[in-house]
Design a protein around this motif. Structure first.
Motif, PDB file in Angstrom:
ATOM      1  N   ASP A  15     -30.879  43.769  96.182  1.00 32.38           N
ATOM      2  CA  ASP A  15     -29.521  43.443  96.609  1.00 32.38           C
ATOM      3  C   ASP A  15     -28.780  44.612  97.252  1.00 32.38           C
ATOM      4  N   ALA A  18     -27.736  44.591 101.132  1.00 32.28           N
ATOM      5  CA  ALA A  18     -26.682  43.746 101.706  1.00 32.28           C
ATOM      6  C   ALA A  18     -26.133  44.355 103.001  1.00 32.28           C
ATOM      7  N   ALA A  63     -23.195  47.200  98.788  1.00 30.49           N
ATOM      8  CA  ALA A  63     -23.390  46.574  97.476  1.00 30.49           C
ATOM      9  C   ALA A  63     -22.848  47.569  96.440  1.00 30.49           C
ATOM     10  N   PRO A  70     -22.621  38.194  90.446  1.00 28.91           N
ATOM     11  CA  PRO A  70     -23.383  38.503  91.658  1.00 28.91           C
ATOM     12  C   PRO A  70     -22.865  37.732  92.872  1.00 28.91           C
ATOM     13  N   GLY A  71     -22.695  38.468  93.975  1.00 32.99           N
ATOM     14  CA  GLY A  71     -22.239  37.865  95.214  1.00 32.99           C
ATOM     15  C   GLY A  71     -20.733  37.867  95.406  1.00 32.99           C
ATOM     16  N   ILE A 113     -19.800  44.281  97.724  1.00 36.48           N
ATOM     17  CA  ILE A 113     -20.479  43.035  97.353  1.00 36.48           C
ATOM     18  C   ILE A 113     -21.183  43.303  96.030  1.00 36.48           C
ATOM     19  N   PRO A 115     -23.840  43.305  93.466  1.00 37.74           N
ATOM     20  CA  PRO A 115     -25.274  42.988  93.450  1.00 37.74           C
ATOM     21  C   PRO A 115     -25.684  42.356  92.120  1.00 37.74           C
ATOM     22  N   ILE A 128     -26.360  37.139  97.031  1.00 37.03           N
ATOM     23  CA  ILE A 128     -26.041  38.283  97.903  1.00 37.03           C
ATOM     24  C   ILE A 128     -26.238  37.872  99.360  1.00 37.03           C
TER      25      ILE A 128
END
Length: 157
Positions: A15, A18, A63, A70-71, A113, A115, A128
């Motif tokens: 992740d 990203a 990230a 997550p995300g 973002i 992860p 992600i």
């Protein structure tokens, strides 16, 4: 005036890729008028190039472990990065990079973002990938903070 998108991360670390994925998408099909720089895991190497562009705004996407699901995507106040001990995989904490550029850039926006899995040779997780797509879609009409919420800094104890 130039707008610069600095994408940070290591695509070999699940992740954490990203940022590079966002750079790849933007290079294949640009969104808006952004000058895209894939800073990889050593974004400090791009300081001179960014300074020469004299951007009106710099959007840094990475990230970042913010303790969220997550995300999830948040705008992070650059002044909070050091205080919150944000974990990144980079050689230099991003607050140092931002401090180096502050005098040469009109506005610095840091977009994190959250992860899920960061580890060598892990694939990027779906939340992600979806977050990167969300950021990508918002670049063309970006205003202020792109419609993303600000990360709330924890209260001092």
């Amino acid at each position: 005036m130039t707008d610069v998108l600095l994408c940070v991360g290591n695509s070999m670390m699940g992740d954490d890729g990203a940022g590079p994925l966002l750079a790849e998408k933007c290079q294949a099909n640009p969104q808006g008028e952004w000058v895209v720089i894939d800073g990889g895991s050593a974004p400090e190497n791009d300081v001179v190039a960014i300074r020469e562009l004299k951007p009106r705004r710099l959007l840094v996407v990475d990230a970042t472990d913010m303790g969220l699901n997550p995300g999830e995507i948040r705008i992070i106040d650059p002044d909070d990065i050091a205080e919150m001990f944000m974990m990144t995989t980079h050689n230099m904490p991003l607050n140092y990079l931002i401090d180096q550029l502050r005098d040469d850039v009109g506005e610095v926006i840091f977009l994190g973002i959250q992860p899920d899995i960061v580890g060598f040779y892990y694939p990027m997780t779906d939340p992600i990938k979806q977050a990167v797509e969300t950021v990508y879609q918002r670049l063309a009409g970006w205003q202020d903070h792109g419609g993303f919420a600000q990360l709330e800094a924890p209260e001092p104890e």
